[in-house]
Design a protein around this motif. Structure first.
Motif, PDB file in Angstrom:
ATOM      1  N   CYS A  13       0.858  -1.189   0.000  1.00 18.85           N
ATOM      2  CA  CYS A  13       0.000   0.000   0.000  1.00 18.85           C
ATOM      3  C   CYS A  13       0.895   1.239   0.000  1.00 18.85           C
ATOM      4  N   ALA A  14       0.457   2.263  -0.706  1.00 20.82           N
ATOM      5  CA  ALA A  14       1.240   3.493  -0.794  1.00 20.82           C
ATOM      6  C   ALA A  14       0.309   4.684  -0.641  1.00 20.82           C
ATOM      7  N   ALA A  15       0.753   5.674   0.124  1.00 22.21           N
ATOM      8  CA  ALA A  15      -0.053   6.869   0.379  1.00 22.21           C
ATOM      9  C   ALA A  15       0.411   8.004  -0.518  1.00 22.21           C
ATOM     10  N   ASP A  31      20.484   1.186   3.249  1.00 24.52           N
ATOM     11  CA  ASP A  31      20.716  -0.220   3.592  1.00 24.52           C
ATOM     12  C   ASP A  31      19.523  -1.119   3.265  1.00 24.52           C
ATOM     13  N   LYS A  32      18.456  -0.546   2.718  1.00 24.89           N
ATOM     14  CA  LYS A  32      17.307  -1.369   2.335  1.00 24.89           C
ATOM     15  C   LYS A  32      17.392  -1.722   0.859  1.00 24.89           C
ATOM     16  N   ARG A  33      16.666  -2.774   0.483  1.00 31.52           N
ATOM     17  CA  ARG A  33      16.506  -3.077  -0.931  1.00 31.52           C
ATOM     18  C   ARG A  33      15.978  -1.816  -1.633  1.00 31.52           C
ATOM     19  N   PHE A  40       6.468   6.675  -2.434  1.00 31.19           N
ATOM     20  CA  PHE A  40       5.376   7.128  -1.580  1.00 31.19           C
ATOM     21  C   PHE A  40       5.449   6.317  -0.284  1.00 31.19           C
ATOM     22  N   PRO A  41       5.227   6.964   0.861  1.00 27.30           N
ATOM     23  CA  PRO A  41       5.289   6.197   2.111  1.00 27.30           C
ATOM     24  C   PRO A  41       4.253   5.084   2.116  1.00 27.30           C
ATOM     25  N   GLY A  42       4.612   3.982   2.732  1.00 28.91           N
ATOM     26  CA  GLY A  42       3.728   2.818   2.759  1.00 28.91           C
ATOM     27  C   GLY A  42       4.549   1.564   2.954  1.00 28.91           C
ATOM     28  N   SER A  79       7.140  -5.844 -12.063  1.00 32.06           N
ATOM     29  CA  SER A  79       8.037  -6.966 -11.765  1.00 32.06           C
ATOM     30  C   SER A  79       9.465  -6.478 -11.559  1.00 32.06           C
ATOM     31  N   TYR A  80       9.962  -6.640 -10.349  1.00 33.52           N
ATOM     32  CA  TYR A  80      11.387  -6.441 -10.070  1.00 33.52           C
ATOM     33  C   TYR A  80      12.064  -7.783 -10.301  1.00 33.52           C
ATOM     34  N   GLU A  81      13.385  -7.814 -10.235  1.00 32.96           N
ATOM     35  CA  GLU A  81      14.071  -9.082 -10.542  1.00 32.96           C
ATOM     36  C   GLU A  81      13.773 -10.159  -9.504  1.00 32.96           C
ATOM     37  N   TRP A  82      13.398  -9.754  -8.283  1.00 31.99           N
ATOM     38  CA  TRP A  82      13.113 -10.736  -7.233  1.00 31.99           C
ATOM     39  C   TRP A  82      11.632 -11.122  -7.169  1.00 31.99           C
ATOM     40  N   GLY A  83      10.784 -10.435  -7.887  1.00 35.08           N
ATOM     41  CA  GLY A  83       9.372 -10.805  -7.833  1.00 35.08           C
ATOM     42  C   GLY A  83       8.470  -9.656  -8.233  1.00 35.08           C
ATOM     43  N   ILE A 120      12.626   8.188  -8.562  1.00 35.90           N
ATOM     44  CA  ILE A 120      11.486   7.532  -7.907  1.00 35.90           C
ATOM     45  C   ILE A 120      11.410   6.080  -8.375  1.00 35.90           C
ATOM     46  N   LEU A 121      10.952   5.175  -7.508  1.00 37.49           N
ATOM     47  CA  LEU A 121      10.850   3.759  -7.870  1.00 37.49           C
ATOM     48  C   LEU A 121      10.074   3.596  -9.173  1.00 37.49           C
ATOM     49  N   PRO A 122      10.559   2.741 -10.069  1.00 41.28           N
ATOM     50  CA  PRO A 122       9.940   2.635 -11.395  1.00 41.28           C
ATOM     51  C   PRO A 122       8.478   2.185 -11.362  1.00 41.28           C
ATOM     52  N   ALA A 123       8.116   1.397 -10.353  1.00 43.50           N
ATOM     53  CA  ALA A 123       6.728   0.929 -10.263  1.00 43.50           C
ATOM     54  C   ALA A 123       5.755   2.099 -10.102  1.00 43.50           C
ATOM     55  N   ASP A 124       6.242   3.208  -9.610  1.00 45.01           N
ATOM     56  CA  ASP A 124       5.374   4.348  -9.289  1.00 45.01           C
ATOM     57  C   ASP A 124       5.064   5.240 -10.492  1.00 45.01           C
TER      58      ASP A 124
HETATM   59  N1  LIG Z   1       6.269   1.864   0.221  1.00 45.16           N
HETATM   60  C1  LIG Z   1       6.398   1.814  -1.086  1.00 45.16           C
HETATM   61  N2  LIG Z   1       6.925   0.710  -1.684  1.00 45.16           N
HETATM   62  C2  LIG Z   1       7.022   0.705  -3.010  1.00 45.16           C
HETATM   63  C3  LIG Z   1       6.611   1.800  -3.789  1.00 45.16           C
HETATM   64  N3  LIG Z   1       6.865   1.516  -5.091  1.00 45.16           N
HETATM   65  C4  LIG Z   1       7.415   0.282  -5.144  1.00 45.16           C
HETATM   66  O1  LIG Z   1       7.806  -0.311  -6.132  1.00 45.16           O
HETATM   67  N4  LIG Z   1       7.514  -0.221  -3.861  1.00 45.16           N
HETATM   68  C5  LIG Z   1       8.089  -1.525  -3.559  1.00 45.16           C
HETATM   69  C6  LIG Z   1       9.419  -1.435  -2.859  1.00 45.16           C
HETATM   70  C7  LIG Z   1       9.397  -2.643  -1.962  1.00 45.16           C
HETATM   71  O2  LIG Z   1       9.888  -3.749  -2.709  1.00 45.16           O
HETATM   72  C8  LIG Z   1       7.934  -2.845  -1.658  1.00 45.16           C
HETATM   73  C9  LIG Z   1       7.522  -2.171  -0.385  1.00 45.16           C
HETATM   74  O3  LIG Z   1       7.819  -2.897   0.683  1.00 45.16           O
HETATM   75  P1  LIG Z   1       8.578  -2.283   1.923  1.00 45.16           P
HETATM   76  O4  LIG Z   1       9.010  -0.891   1.692  1.00 45.16           O
HETATM   77  O5  LIG Z   1       7.829  -2.648   3.140  1.00 45.16           O
HETATM   78  O6  LIG Z   1       9.736  -3.230   1.767  1.00 45.16           O
HETATM   79  P2  LIG Z   1      10.861  -3.433   2.752  1.00 45.16           P
HETATM   80  O7  LIG Z   1      11.876  -4.061   1.910  1.00 45.16           O
HETATM   81  O8  LIG Z   1      11.110  -2.176   3.470  1.00 45.16           O
HETATM   82  O9  LIG Z   1      10.255  -4.426   3.793  1.00 45.16           O
HETATM   83  P3  LIG Z   1      11.108  -5.424   4.584  1.00 45.16           P
HETATM   84  O10 LIG Z   1      11.441  -6.480   3.570  1.00 45.16           O
HETATM   85  O11 LIG Z   1      12.274  -4.638   5.067  1.00 45.16           O
HETATM   86  O12 LIG Z   1      10.170  -5.868   5.649  1.00 45.16           O
HETATM   87  O13 LIG Z   1       7.227  -2.233  -2.719  1.00 45.16           O
HETATM   88  C10 LIG Z   1       6.083   2.959  -3.150  1.00 45.16           C
HETATM   89  O14 LIG Z   1       5.724   3.971  -3.750  1.00 45.16           O
HETATM   90  N5  LIG Z   1       5.989   2.900  -1.793  1.00 45.16           N
END
Ligand SMILES: Nc1nc2c([nH]c(=O)n2[C@H]2C[C@H](O)[C@@H](COP(=O)(O)OP(=O)(O)OP(=O)(O)O)O2)c(=O)[nH]1
Length: 137
Positions: A13-15, A31-33, A40-42, A79-83, A120-124
């Motif tokens: 979910c994204a706000a 440090d996150k993927r 967008f936060p979510g 689709s990202y490379e991991w899913g 910005i993330l490509p999915a967005d």
């Molecule tokens: N929150 C958010 N995530 C997005 C957006 N666009 C988009 O592709 N994503 C993707 C990125 C992440 O792979 C996933 C969101 O999950 P997340 O932010 O909870 O992922 P995360 O890796 O932080 O979670 P975790 O594995 O650390 O628990 O969705 C967006 O606009 N907002």
């Protein structure tokens, strides 16, 4: 195991929070993927969790704000490379709180005509295109 494609899709979910012709973006920590991208936060829905509840929870955990959710704008598959993810983008208005960087590296209120300046993330992309179209002068 017999796994259908939908079972492999991560629901997110994204706000899309709009205030005075600006939209809120947050920066993913390095440090996150996908660290270093704006989004967008979510976040991901927990098992059995409803989208609205997940959105309120994620906003509290990540930046400590409350919103009113107006409506689902669109569900975007990417689709990202991991899913594959399905991003449910909800149009929201700020209802309370002051943004804190609890789980984000930064935030920005971005005028619609400056969205192209952010990585910005490509999915967005569909959400970004909608914002740019909706609010053209
Ligand atoms: N929150 C958010 N995530 C997005 C957006 N666009 C988009 O592709 N994503 C993707 C990125 C992440 O792979 C996933 C969101 O999950 P997340 O932010 O909870 O992922 P995360 O890796 O932080 O979670 P975790 O594995 O650390 O628990 O969705 C967006 O606009 N907002």
């Amino acid at each position: 195991m017999n796994t259908t494609p939908s079972e492999r899709t991560t629901i997110v979910c994204a706000a899309i929070i709009i205030d005075q012709h600006k939209v809120l973006l947050t920066l993913r920590p390095e440090d996150k993927r996908l660290g270093g991208y704006w989004e967008f936060p979510g976040g991901k829905l927990e098992p059995g969790e409803a989208a609205h509840a997940a959105l309120h929870r994620e906003l509290r955990e990540e930046i400590d704000i409350r919103v009113d959710i107006d409506r689902l704008l669109e569900s975007v598959h990417y689709s990202y490379e991991w899913g594959t993810v399905r991003i449910d983008g909800f149009l929201c208005r700020l209802a309370g709180g002051t943004i804190k960087h609890l789980e984000v590296a930064d935030h920005a209120w971005v005028p619609f005509d400056q969205l192209d300046n952010y990585r910005i993330l490509p999915a967005d992309k569909p959400f970004i295109e909608w914002l740019k179209k909706q609010y053209q002068p």
